[in-house]
Write a protein that holds these residues in place. Structure first.
Motif, PDB file in Angstrom:
ATOM      1  N   THR A 459       0.838  -1.206   0.000  1.00 58.08           N
ATOM      2  CA  THR A 459       0.000   0.000   0.000  1.00 58.08           C
ATOM      3  C   THR A 459       0.870   1.253   0.000  1.00 58.08           C
ATOM      4  O   THR A 459       0.634   2.215  -0.744  1.00 58.08           O
ATOM      5  CB  THR A 459      -0.930  -0.014   1.216  1.00 58.08           C
ATOM      6  OG1 THR A 459      -1.700  -1.218   1.200  1.00 58.08           O
ATOM      7  CG2 THR A 459      -1.869   1.187   1.200  1.00 58.08           C
ATOM      8  N   SER A 461       3.930   1.577  -1.065  1.00 57.16           N
ATOM      9  CA  SER A 461       4.630   1.681  -2.348  1.00 57.16           C
ATOM     10  C   SER A 461       3.719   2.229  -3.430  1.00 57.16           C
ATOM     11  O   SER A 461       4.129   3.039  -4.289  1.00 57.16           O
ATOM     12  CB  SER A 461       5.178   0.299  -2.745  1.00 57.16           C
ATOM     13  OG  SER A 461       6.089  -0.171  -1.779  1.00 57.16           O
ATOM     14  N   VAL A 462       2.454   1.835  -3.424  1.00 56.69           N
ATOM     15  CA  VAL A 462       1.500   2.317  -4.420  1.00 56.69           C
ATOM     16  C   VAL A 462       1.264   3.817  -4.254  1.00 56.69           C
ATOM     17  O   VAL A 462       1.218   4.603  -5.231  1.00 56.69           O
ATOM     18  CB  VAL A 462       0.198   1.521  -4.332  1.00 56.69           C
ATOM     19  CG1 VAL A 462      -0.902   2.167  -5.204  1.00 56.69           C
ATOM     20  CG2 VAL A 462       0.416   0.079  -4.785  1.00 56.69           C
ATOM     21  N   TYR A 463       1.125   4.272  -3.015  1.00 52.76           N
ATOM     22  CA  TYR A 463       0.915   5.689  -2.759  1.00 52.76           C
ATOM     23  C   TYR A 463       2.115   6.513  -3.219  1.00 52.76           C
ATOM     24  O   TYR A 463       1.983   7.575  -3.834  1.00 52.76           O
ATOM     25  CB  TYR A 463       0.667   5.932  -1.281  1.00 52.76           C
ATOM     26  CG  TYR A 463      -0.701   5.457  -0.812  1.00 52.76           C
ATOM     27  CD1 TYR A 463      -1.774   5.365  -1.717  1.00 52.76           C
ATOM     28  CD2 TYR A 463      -0.944   5.132   0.510  1.00 52.76           C
ATOM     29  CE1 TYR A 463      -3.017   4.934  -1.303  1.00 52.76           C
ATOM     30  CE2 TYR A 463      -2.174   4.703   0.948  1.00 52.76           C
ATOM     31  CZ  TYR A 463      -3.211   4.592   0.019  1.00 52.76           C
ATOM     32  OH  TYR A 463      -4.441   4.171   0.443  1.00 52.76           O
ATOM     33  N   LEU A 465       4.249   5.785  -5.620  1.00 53.48           N
ATOM     34  CA  LEU A 465       4.292   5.775  -7.076  1.00 53.48           C
ATOM     35  C   LEU A 465       3.293   6.771  -7.655  1.00 53.48           C
ATOM     36  O   LEU A 465       3.591   7.512  -8.608  1.00 53.48           O
ATOM     37  CB  LEU A 465       4.006   4.344  -7.579  1.00 53.48           C
ATOM     38  CG  LEU A 465       3.979   4.161  -9.091  1.00 53.48           C
ATOM     39  CD1 LEU A 465       5.347   4.498  -9.703  1.00 53.48           C
ATOM     40  CD2 LEU A 465       3.568   2.741  -9.452  1.00 53.48           C
ATOM     41  N   LEU A 466       2.134   6.834  -7.076  1.00 55.61           N
ATOM     42  CA  LEU A 466       1.105   7.754  -7.565  1.00 55.61           C
ATOM     43  C   LEU A 466       1.507   9.213  -7.325  1.00 55.61           C
ATOM     44  O   LEU A 466       1.241  10.104  -8.126  1.00 55.61           O
ATOM     45  CB  LEU A 466      -0.242   7.461  -6.917  1.00 55.61           C
ATOM     46  CG  LEU A 466      -0.882   6.102  -7.280  1.00 55.61           C
ATOM     47  CD1 LEU A 466      -2.171   5.875  -6.479  1.00 55.61           C
ATOM     48  CD2 LEU A 466      -1.175   6.036  -8.771  1.00 55.61           C
ATOM     49  N   ALA A 467       2.165   9.476  -6.187  1.00 53.89           N
ATOM     50  CA  ALA A 467       2.595  10.842  -5.869  1.00 53.89           C
ATOM     51  C   ALA A 467       3.664  11.317  -6.850  1.00 53.89           C
ATOM     52  O   ALA A 467       3.731  12.496  -7.215  1.00 53.89           O
ATOM     53  CB  ALA A 467       3.073  10.920  -4.441  1.00 53.89           C
ATOM     54  N   ARG A 468       4.544  10.462  -7.307  1.00 54.49           N
ATOM     55  CA  ARG A 468       5.597  10.843  -8.222  1.00 54.49           C
ATOM     56  C   ARG A 468       5.038  11.167  -9.622  1.00 54.49           C
ATOM     57  O   ARG A 468       5.604  11.968 -10.364  1.00 54.49           O
ATOM     58  CB  ARG A 468       6.622   9.708  -8.344  1.00 54.49           C
ATOM     59  CG  ARG A 468       7.483   9.559  -7.105  1.00 54.49           C
ATOM     60  CD  ARG A 468       8.412   8.365  -7.285  1.00 54.49           C
ATOM     61  NE  ARG A 468       9.202   8.122  -6.077  1.00 54.49           N
ATOM     62  CZ  ARG A 468      10.064   7.111  -5.952  1.00 54.49           C
ATOM     63  NH1 ARG A 468      10.217   6.259  -6.966  1.00 54.49           N
ATOM     64  NH2 ARG A 468      10.721   6.976  -4.845  1.00 54.49           N
ATOM     65  N   GLN A 469       4.008  10.489 -10.014  1.00 54.16           N
ATOM     66  CA  GLN A 469       3.463  10.681 -11.369  1.00 54.16           C
ATOM     67  C   GLN A 469       2.693  12.018 -11.502  1.00 54.16           C
ATOM     68  O   GLN A 469       2.369  12.424 -12.619  1.00 54.16           O
ATOM     69  CB  GLN A 469       2.538   9.503 -11.719  1.00 54.16           C
ATOM     70  CG  GLN A 469       3.319   8.208 -11.917  1.00 54.16           C
ATOM     71  CD  GLN A 469       2.397   7.062 -12.264  1.00 54.16           C
ATOM     72  OE1 GLN A 469       1.174   7.235 -12.269  1.00 54.16           O
ATOM     73  NE2 GLN A 469       3.003   5.913 -12.548  1.00 54.16           N
ATOM     74  N   PRO A 471      -0.411  15.086  -9.932  1.00 51.73           N
ATOM     75  CA  PRO A 471      -1.830  15.076  -9.626  1.00 51.73           C
ATOM     76  C   PRO A 471      -2.683  14.832 -10.859  1.00 51.73           C
ATOM     77  O   PRO A 471      -3.794  14.299 -10.728  1.00 51.73           O
ATOM     78  CB  PRO A 471      -2.073  16.468  -9.063  1.00 51.73           C
ATOM     79  CG  PRO A 471      -0.970  17.302  -9.605  1.00 51.73           C
ATOM     80  CD  PRO A 471       0.215  16.415  -9.772  1.00 51.73           C
ATOM     81  N   ARG A 473      -2.356  12.668 -13.175  1.00 53.49           N
ATOM     82  CA  ARG A 473      -2.506  11.261 -13.472  1.00 53.49           C
ATOM     83  C   ARG A 473      -3.145  10.549 -12.295  1.00 53.49           C
ATOM     84  O   ARG A 473      -3.520   9.407 -12.424  1.00 53.49           O
ATOM     85  CB  ARG A 473      -1.135  10.609 -13.766  1.00 53.49           C
ATOM     86  CG  ARG A 473      -0.522  11.225 -15.047  1.00 53.49           C
ATOM     87  CD  ARG A 473       0.792  10.555 -15.350  1.00 53.49           C
ATOM     88  NE  ARG A 473       0.616   9.150 -15.628  1.00 53.49           N
ATOM     89  CZ  ARG A 473       0.319   8.659 -16.834  1.00 53.49           C
ATOM     90  NH1 ARG A 473       0.120   9.512 -17.853  1.00 53.49           N
ATOM     91  NH2 ARG A 473       0.182   7.386 -17.033  1.00 53.49           N
TER      92      ARG A 473
END
Length: 473
Positions: A459, A461-463, A465-469, A471, A473
């Motif tokens: 969980t 790690s997923v958060y 990854l989403l933060a790096r891509q 807002p 995406r």
């Protein structure tokens, strides 16, 4: 024109398929594979075979008579240990090959026949022109021998009231009864008998009379030709033409198993014996080395020779495994037993002038009895019967343990059905996971902790990854 169809052939002879030829290597490989399969099958049968013959204490608590079975098992173990110890003692006694000493009494005698002084008593025909009766003077020599104990035993059998030796009569009778079956004849103790007549007179039949014991290799051939004589005998006879006294020498070559040898003077002085077997020589040397402390302290195989051993082996040090080879130069074949005898022609009746006592070695009669015990077919049949009974007992014990497991299952189920079913299902699940390789080393709680830790890390790690891509995406 359209092509004509080929004419069909009629039925022909059946041709067998070609047989596949196997080489020797392939046949050996096939045999090896077959043997390996048989060994594996036997190993599987042995693995499935029940071996436990002990009743568990839980069953003894339910069945009071099971304690008697446990006591019988303990008694059987002690009995088996005693039998095995006795068998090992018997086997050790047989391997030692102990010999008993006996006295062989040898008689040499001869008779004279048709001698001139015997012919003078017969009347000549009235019309005879000479004094020749046409008879040939001959002498017959007989060499026979008997064991002293056998001779005394035969005297007791012939005359039970005869006073041989009142102090030892009972012992002689016991010895006779014990050794009646294993009585040895005269020829058993000798390889050959050689009689050498005096060289001063040439005899037409030869000056040397010789008998040799047939070897096992030549016995079948002589039996096929019909030349086989008696295997063993108590007397050896020969006849010669002579009307004068003849000096002769009788030589007896001993036959012993194992062979005995004459020791050289230094070795005889060292071991305090004149003759012995090779195994006996090595054993006496070992006892001499140990009693005198001649072994090296670091390497016990190394021997430091003292003055007496240096005279025998001509060395300062010696390795014990070399002793059997080193002693070969110090042993010689035994000298033949020599008996001088004069063949008399001036004696009218049977005449014995030489009696010689010789020490011979024979197997202990108890050893033969021990050997018969070890090789008895009844013993092996009893072992097979005992093995069958043990297998039957092990099968009964296995069935009894299964019955006890069923009893415990149903008893626990009757006391608390719901809780027992839950525990039983949980146990079966753990067993299934273990068999499938899942959770074989950790418990259920440890498995749940690992799942929760993996879920939390995934969980996070997923958060990230989403933060790096971004807002969008």
């Amino acid at each position: 024109m359209p092509p004509q169809p080929a004419a069909r052939r009629g039925p022909g002879p059946m041709v067998p398929p070609p047989q596949q030829q196997f080489s020797n290597a392939q046949m050996q490989q096939h045999q090896a594979q077959t043997l390996a399969m048989q060994e594996r099958e036997l190993a599987k049968r042995r693995a499935r075979k029940p071996t436990d013959k002990d009743i568990s204490p839980a069953i003894e608590a339910l069945i009071p008579a099971a304690a008697s079975y446990r006591e019988l098992r303990e008694l059987e173990k002690r009995y088996d240990a005693a039998i095995m110890r006795k068998r090992l003692d018997i086997q050790d006694a047989i391997n030692r090959n102990v010999k008993n000493t006996r006295t062989l009494r040898i008689f040499v005698s001869n008779t004279a026949k048709d001698q001139p002084w015997q012919q003078s008593s017969k009347p000549l025909p009235e019309n005879a022109f000479d004094f020749d009766t046409g008879l040939t003077p001959t002498v017959r020599v007989k060499i026979e021998g008997r064991l002293v104990d056998d001779e005394e035993a035969d005297m007791i059998e012939a005359n039970p009231d005869h006073d041989l030796n009142m102090d030892g009569e009972e012992s002689i009778k016991k010895k006779t009864e014990a050794g009646q079956a294993g009585k040895k004849k005269f020829s058993h103790f000798f390889k050959s008998i050689i009689v050498e007549l005096d060289r001063g007179t040439e005899h037409p039949d030869g000056n040397v009379i010789e008998w040799r014991k047939p070897s096992p290799n030549t016995q079948p051939a002589t039996a096929a030709l019909g030349l086989e004589g008696p295997k063993e005998f108590d007397g050896f006879e020969f006849e010669r033409k002579s009307d004068e006294n003849i000096n002769c020498t009788i030589k007896l070559i001993r036959d012993e198993s194992p062979d005995r040898f004459k020791l050289s003077a230094p070795l005889a002085y060292l071991l305090d014996t004149q003759e012995d077997t090779r195994a006996g020589i090595v054993m006496k040397l070992w006892e001499y080395v140990r009693s005198n402390g001649l072994q090296d302290r670091e390497d016990r195989r190394k021997i430091h020779c003292d003055n007496a051993m240096r005279h025998v082996f001509h060395a300062e040090t010696l390795w014990f495994p070399q002793i059997p080879e080193k002693t070969l130069s110090n042993i010689l074949p035994l000298d033949p037993i020599t008996i001088p005898y004069t063949i008399r022609t001036d004696v009218p009746s049977h005449f014995s002038s030489t009696v010689t006592d010789v020490t011979v070695y024979i197997d202990d009669p108890i050893r033969a009895q021990m050997q018969s015990i070890l090789n008895s077919p009844r013993y092996h049949n009893d072992l097979r019967e005992i093995q069958k009974l043990d297998d039957h007992i092990a099968t009964l014990i296995l069935a009894l343990n299964h019955s006890k497991a069923k009893h415990d299952f149903w008893e626990a189920f009757a006391k608390e059905p719901a809780g027992f079913i839950g525990r039983w299902v949980s146990s079966q699940k753990r067993d299934l996971d273990t068999l499938c390789g899942e959770g074989a080393s950790e418990g259920v709680e440890e498995e749940e902790k690992r799942k929760a830790m993996w879920r939390d890390r995934m969980t996070e790690s997923v958060y990230m990854l989403l933060a790096r891509q971004g807002p969008g995406r």
